[in-house]
Design a protein around this motif. Sequence first.
Motif, short mmCIF file in Angstrom:
data_model
loop_
_atom_site.label_atom_id
_atom_site.label_comp_id
_atom_site.label_asym_id
_atom_site.label_seq_id
_atom_site.Cartn_x
_atom_site.Cartn_y
_atom_site.Cartn_z
N VAL A 41 0.82 -1.10 0.05
CA VAL A 41 0.03 -0.15 -0.13
C VAL A 41 1.03 1.29 -0.11
N LEU A 42 0.61 2.18 -0.89
CA LEU A 42 1.64 3.27 -0.96
C LEU A 42 0.69 4.39 -0.72
N THR A 43 1.10 5.22 0.29
CA THR A 43 0.50 6.51 0.56
C THR A 43 1.50 7.70 0.33
N ALA A 44 0.99 8.83 0.65
CA ALA A 44 1.55 10.17 0.42
C ALA A 44 3.06 10.22 1.10
N ASP A 45 3.37 9.38 2.35
CA ASP A 45 4.31 9.46 3.06
C ASP A 45 5.13 8.40 3.26
N ARG A 46 4.68 7.00 2.93
CA ARG A 46 5.31 5.63 3.14
C ARG A 46 4.73 4.70 2.19
N LEU A 47 5.46 3.64 2.05
CA LEU A 47 5.30 2.45 1.52
C LEU A 47 5.11 1.38 2.47
N ARG A 48 3.85 0.67 2.92
CA ARG A 48 3.81 -0.55 3.47
C ARG A 48 3.73 -1.63 2.78
N LEU A 49 4.46 -2.74 3.54
CA LEU A 49 4.65 -4.06 2.94
C LEU A 49 3.99 -5.22 3.98
N PHE A 50 3.09 -5.85 3.29
CA PHE A 50 2.42 -6.95 4.22
C PHE A 50 3.00 -8.15 3.59
N SER A 51 3.43 -8.99 4.52
CA SER A 51 3.82 -10.40 4.37
C SER A 51 2.61 -11.48 4.15
N GLY A 52 1.77 -11.22 5.11
CA GLY A 52 0.41 -12.05 5.38
C GLY A 52 -0.55 -11.59 5.89
N LYS A 53 -1.66 -12.18 6.02
CA LYS A 53 -2.87 -11.58 6.55
C LYS A 53 -2.78 -10.97 8.14
N THR A 54 -1.80 -11.58 8.80
CA THR A 54 -1.92 -11.45 10.10
C THR A 54 -0.62 -10.66 10.62
N SER A 55 0.42 -10.81 10.01
CA SER A 55 1.40 -10.39 10.35
C SER A 55 1.55 -8.60 10.05
N PRO A 56 2.15 -7.97 11.07
CA PRO A 56 1.98 -6.17 10.80
C PRO A 56 2.94 -5.96 9.53
N ALA A 57 2.52 -4.71 8.97
CA ALA A 57 3.06 -4.40 7.85
C ALA A 57 4.64 -3.81 8.25
N LYS A 58 5.29 -3.94 7.28
CA LYS A 58 6.94 -3.19 7.59
C LYS A 58 6.42 -1.87 6.80
N GLU A 59 7.01 -0.75 7.07
CA GLU A 59 6.91 0.40 6.52
C GLU A 59 8.08 1.16 6.26
N LEU A 60 8.28 1.77 5.18
CA LEU A 60 9.33 2.57 4.42
C LEU A 60 8.90 3.80 4.32
N PHE A 61 9.26 4.67 5.38
CA PHE A 61 8.92 5.88 5.44
C PHE A 61 9.74 6.99 4.47
N PHE A 62 9.14 7.85 3.73
CA PHE A 62 9.70 8.69 2.58
C PHE A 62 10.84 9.56 3.37
N HIS A 63 10.61 9.99 4.47
CA HIS A 63 11.40 10.68 5.04
C HIS A 63 13.11 9.93 5.24
N SER A 64 12.94 8.69 5.21
CA SER A 64 14.03 7.71 5.48
C SER A 64 14.55 7.31 3.86
N ILE A 65 14.02 7.59 2.89
CA ILE A 65 14.27 6.96 1.51
C ILE A 65 15.17 8.28 0.77
N LEU A 66 16.39 7.94 0.20
CA LEU A 66 17.15 8.87 -0.35
C LEU A 66 16.79 8.80 -2.00
N LYS A 67 16.34 7.73 -2.58
CA LYS A 67 16.07 7.70 -3.80
C LYS A 67 15.55 6.29 -4.28
N VAL A 68 14.83 6.15 -5.66
CA VAL A 68 14.57 5.27 -6.25
C VAL A 68 15.23 4.63 -7.43
N ASP A 69 16.00 3.53 -7.64
CA ASP A 69 16.73 3.46 -8.88
C ASP A 69 16.34 2.45 -9.60
N CYS A 70 15.72 2.79 -10.92
CA CYS A 70 15.48 1.52 -11.83
C CYS A 70 16.71 0.76 -12.28
#
Length: 144
Positions: A41-70
Motif C-alpha cells: 500500500v503506497l500512501t503520500a508518506d510511506r510504502l507499507r509491505l504486508f507479508s501475510g494477513k496477520t503479520s504487521p506491515a513493514k513500513e518504509l517512510f519517505f523521510h528515510s528514503i534517499l532515492k529509487v533507482d530503476c
Amino acid sequence: MASKIVMSSKTVKTSDEILCEGELEKRSDSLFQVWKKKRCVLTADRLRLFSGKTSPAKELFFHSILKVDCVEHTSKYVYFTIVTNYYKEIDFRCTVESCWNAAITMALIDFQNRRALQDFPRYRYQRSESEMPSEPGEQSALGP
C-alpha cells in the motif's frame, strides 16, 4: 493480482490516502535471495509491505528514503532498488504493467517537494534575520 493506481489532482494529500495498492515482489536478504510476494500500500508518506494477513506491515517512510533507482527492464519485470538515507539497498521487482516503480518515484518526489516547501518559509525567515544589520544605523555590506 493487478495494482490499482489512483492519481489525484489535489495538492494536499493526507498520509492515509492510498495512492497505489497491489502486489510487489521483494528480494530477501537471505543467502539465496529469493523473491517474495508482498501486498503493498503506497500512501503520500510511506510504502507499507504486508507479508501475510496477520503479520504487521513493514513500513518504509519517505523521510528515510534517499532515492529509487530503476535497475533493469525485461519483457516481464521492472527491477528497481529503494536506497535509504543510510545507503541500505532494498531490491524489488514488479510486472511491467503495474508501474510500481513509477508510482513510488512520483510519491517520493511529491513528498520531497512538500517537505521543501514546508522548510522554505523557515529558511527564508532565518536568512532575512541574518541579513539584517546588527546596529540600527549600520548598513549591510551589499547595501548602497
